[in-house]
Enzyme design. Structure first.
Site, PDB file in Angstrom:
ATOM      1  N   CYS A 130      93.582 107.806 -27.950  1.00 40.85           N
ATOM      2  CA  CYS A 130      92.666 108.834 -28.476  1.00 40.85           C
ATOM      3  C   CYS A 130      93.228 110.240 -28.319  1.00 40.85           C
ATOM      4  CB  CYS A 130      91.320 108.740 -27.777  1.00 40.85           C
ATOM      5  SG  CYS A 130      90.610 107.101 -27.864  1.00 40.85           S
ATOM      6  N   HIS A 270      86.986 114.977 -28.180  1.00 43.53           N
ATOM      7  CA  HIS A 270      87.149 113.594 -28.626  1.00 43.53           C
ATOM      8  C   HIS A 270      85.761 112.957 -28.738  1.00 43.53           C
ATOM      9  CE1 HIS A 270      88.365 109.573 -29.137  1.00 43.53           C
ATOM     10  NE2 HIS A 270      88.093 109.181 -27.907  1.00 43.53           N
ATOM     11  N   ASN A 300      83.867 106.040 -32.259  1.00 39.49           N
ATOM     12  CA  ASN A 300      85.152 106.474 -31.713  1.00 39.49           C
ATOM     13  C   ASN A 300      86.264 105.994 -32.642  1.00 39.49           C
ATOM     14  OD1 ASN A 300      87.487 106.869 -30.239  1.00 39.49           O
ATOM     15  ND2 ASN A 300      86.717 105.931 -28.355  1.00 39.49           N
TER      16      ASN A 300
END
Ligand code: ACO
Length: 343
Positions: A130, A270, A300
């Site tokens: 990520c 994020h 996500n």
């Protein structure tokens, strides 16, 4: 106060002998198919209420059967290129950040190079989960600042739907597919990336991983049967580490630029979990309207997450040219990074 006044520190400006790294344009792409929490209820033992209260996610995008990471990456790239007025022939380097490459090799960046026709470009992938898009931004910047290249295309792209275990309610509700891209160039009239700091802790590698498919556990009927080719995560430990690492990365990035959080127009974190975003931004003393959140729509998307969010923030006029934004990310590795950009 002008940016030049704010950024007295030459290192913080990333201004090396008059050279700066500008983010000329951004672009993103998400697949058409929407999978809502109600759809998830039909697949695993979960509820919209659990997913919403524990994560903030309401729906995610899922790639079509014949739509791969390189396809989404190429579409995001083309949008960024159009907005930047950059042709494929101008691109010197393509960096794709992904943990879901089309194949183990060749790199997804090479497949993107072919799809967009950037014949002159060098191309490689990086893998920082990520955190990948900020890692790619910092790497791309180094090539611009060293005068090696004039135009670098960076992309965060993921097809996480192909590695999640659709029988595991602990993980399958969290992830989605998509891609985001940015064009980095030296522009004498503009700043871009002012500073980025990156970190990693390989001692905690197994908190979040896909054990199978590499040289340690090549694919066999047994490894597939044991579920080793799916993403695995210790959610609680990952959560704790995410909050601490994002906090310290953000604080370090602000310190390097010699600015405080009140000078930041927008924090773009994020997009993994609303509770992580709230914990980090509350500690940073950021007002809620200073934080960009779109994880309710996409879940996500790992390396694509902050790239898609940056693009949406720009398209929604949440960032105007000259505004400062703080990007802060965390992912498997463990890895983390924060960047201060002047949009
Ligand atoms: N629906 C219903 N119940 C569920 C679900 C679900 N989808 N998932 C888990 N549960 C249950 C668990 O089984 C557990 O039940 P039990 O108490 O009977 O055992 C209960 O809910 C609580 O589970 P926890 O794990 O304690 O839930 P938590 O509040 O920690 O939330 C979550 C889990 C959302 C995964 C959270 O820990 C998280 O967001 N972690 C961080 C994820 C992250 O940031 N990843 C970063 C990068 S990702 C990358 O790099 C690819």
């Amino acid at each position: 106060m002008s940016t030049t006044q704010i950024f007295k520190n030459p290192r913080a400006q990333h201004n090396f002998q008059g050279r700066t790294c500008s983010i000329t344009a951004v672009g993103s792409y998400v697949p058409e198919r929407i999978m809502t929490n109600a759809d998830m209820e039909k697949i695993v033992d979960t509820t919209d209420e659990w997913i919403t209260t524990r994560t903030g996610i309401k729906e995610r995008r899922i790639a079509a059967e014949n739509e791969f990471t390189s396809d989404m990456a190429a579409k995001a790239a083309q949008r960024a290129m159009e907005r930047a007025g950059v042709t494929a022939a101008q691109i010197d380097l393509i960096i794709v950040a992904t943990i879901t490459p089309d194949m183990m090799f060749p790199s997804t960046a090479c497949l993107v190079q072919s799809k967009i026709g950037a014949k002159r470009a060098a191309a490689f992938d990086i893998e920082a989960a990520c955190s990948g898009f900020i890692y790619a931004m910092e790497i791309g910047q180094q090539f611009i600042m060293s005068r090696t290249y004039e135009t670098v295309l960076i992309i965060g792209a993921e097809r996480l739907s192909s590695i999640v275990d659709w029988k595991d309610r602990n993980t399958c509700v969290l992830f989605g597919d998509g891609a985001g891209a940015a064009i980095l160039q030296h522009r004498p009239d503009a700043h871009g990336l002012l500073t980025a700091c990156m970190g990693a802790d390989g001692d905690k590698a197994m908190l979040l991983c896909m054990p199978g498919g590499g040289s340690r556990i090549p694919a066999t009927a047994d490894s597939v049967e044991a579920g080793l080719h799916h993403l695995q995560m210790d959610g609680k430990e990952t959560f704790k580490n995410a909050v601490n690492a994002m906090m310290s990365a953000a604080t370090e990035a602000l310190r390097r630029c010699e600015i405080d959080i009140t000078q930041i127009k927008l924090v773009i974190p994020h997009q993994a979990n609303r509770r992580i975003i709230d914990a980090v931004t509350e500690r940073l003393k950021v007002k809620p309207d200073q934080v960009f959140v779109n994880l309710d729509k996409y879940g996500n998307t790992s390396a694509a997450s902050v790239a898609i969010a940056l693009d949406e923030a720009v398209q929604q006029n949440r960032l105007q040219r000259g505004d400062l934004a703080l990007l802060v990310v965390f992912g498997a590795g463990l890895t983390w990074a924060a960047a201060v950009i002047e949009w």
